[in-house]
Design a protein around this motif. Sequence first.
Motif, PDB file in Angstrom:
ATOM      1  N   GLU A  24       0.848  -1.193   0.000  1.00 55.13           N
ATOM      2  CA  GLU A  24       0.000   0.000   0.000  1.00 55.13           C
ATOM      3  C   GLU A  24       0.882   1.242   0.000  1.00 55.13           C
ATOM      4  O   GLU A  24       2.076   1.168   0.242  1.00 55.13           O
ATOM      5  N   ASN A  25       0.261   2.396  -0.255  1.00 57.30           N
ATOM      6  CA  ASN A  25       0.986   3.652  -0.110  1.00 57.30           C
ATOM      7  C   ASN A  25       1.489   3.752   1.319  1.00 57.30           C
ATOM      8  O   ASN A  25       0.854   3.242   2.240  1.00 57.30           O
ATOM      9  N   GLN A  27       4.082   6.259   4.219  1.00 58.82           N
ATOM     10  CA  GLN A  27       4.675   7.552   4.487  1.00 58.82           C
ATOM     11  C   GLN A  27       5.949   7.393   5.312  1.00 58.82           C
ATOM     12  O   GLN A  27       5.969   6.675   6.306  1.00 58.82           O
ATOM     13  N   THR A 112      11.123   1.886  -4.794  1.00 62.98           N
ATOM     14  CA  THR A 112      10.003   2.806  -4.710  1.00 62.98           C
ATOM     15  C   THR A 112      10.561   4.192  -4.404  1.00 62.98           C
ATOM     16  O   THR A 112      11.588   4.318  -3.740  1.00 62.98           O
ATOM     17  N   GLY A 114       9.788   8.421  -3.449  1.00 64.94           N
ATOM     18  CA  GLY A 114       8.917   9.477  -2.954  1.00 64.94           C
ATOM     19  C   GLY A 114       9.618  10.812  -3.101  1.00 64.94           C
ATOM     20  O   GLY A 114      10.821  10.866  -3.384  1.00 64.94           O
ATOM     21  N   ASN A 145       5.591  11.018   1.047  1.00 63.33           N
ATOM     22  CA  ASN A 145       4.687   9.944   0.621  1.00 63.33           C
ATOM     23  C   ASN A 145       5.329   9.081  -0.460  1.00 63.33           C
ATOM     24  O   ASN A 145       5.997   9.590  -1.362  1.00 63.33           O
ATOM     25  N   PHE A 146       5.114   7.780  -0.353  1.00 65.07           N
ATOM     26  CA  PHE A 146       5.598   6.806  -1.316  1.00 65.07           C
ATOM     27  C   PHE A 146       4.412   6.017  -1.836  1.00 65.07           C
ATOM     28  O   PHE A 146       3.455   5.773  -1.110  1.00 65.07           O
ATOM     29  N   ALA A 147       4.499   5.605  -3.075  1.00 65.13           N
ATOM     30  CA  ALA A 147       3.499   4.709  -3.656  1.00 65.13           C
ATOM     31  C   ALA A 147       4.244   3.513  -4.219  1.00 65.13           C
ATOM     32  O   ALA A 147       5.372   3.658  -4.684  1.00 65.13           O
ATOM     33  N   PRO A 148       3.639   2.340  -4.191  1.00 68.22           N
ATOM     34  CA  PRO A 148       4.327   1.152  -4.733  1.00 68.22           C
ATOM     35  C   PRO A 148       4.584   1.266  -6.222  1.00 68.22           C
ATOM     36  O   PRO A 148       4.007   2.033  -6.897  1.00 68.22           O
TER      37      PRO A 148
END
Length: 148
Positions: A24-25, A27, A112, A114, A145-148
């Motif tokens: 999931e996203n 932080q 990944t 961010g 914030n990071f997203a896969p």
Amino acid sequence: MKYFTLLASLLPVVTAAPSPPKVENFQASVSNFTTGTVGFGNGAWMMFNFVLPDIVSAHCQYFSFNTGPQLPGVGQRACDNPAVSWAFTIPSSNEGTARLIVSFAPPLGGVTTGFYQWSTNTFPVQQVGSAEQVIYTGPDAFPMNFAP
């Protein structure tokens, strides 16, 4: 023959790799962020701590000499934890958006990325005595914030 049929029916189960868990996203946090240039255009620095709770932490830094009064962009470079690397971009016109980009390579593979961005007004060139230098005016801690 029954043994061969049973063995053949189990083969796909044995050879099929388990699917990776869905990511999931998430932080991370950046703290103790500081950057600037040294008066008379003879150096620049940037440093910060990066933490992804219960997963990874790293100290990241950059020092350079002969940079001039403007804060330079920083190409992709490793932190003290090899799973984390970072870069910093800033327009040479000092107008627009500056960006801190952090990449994390989890142990299970992949990367990944961010980022956090500021207006370049956050990095003003100021007159200090007879020298010009950049003095960072933004927050020293912020989420990323990071997203896969």
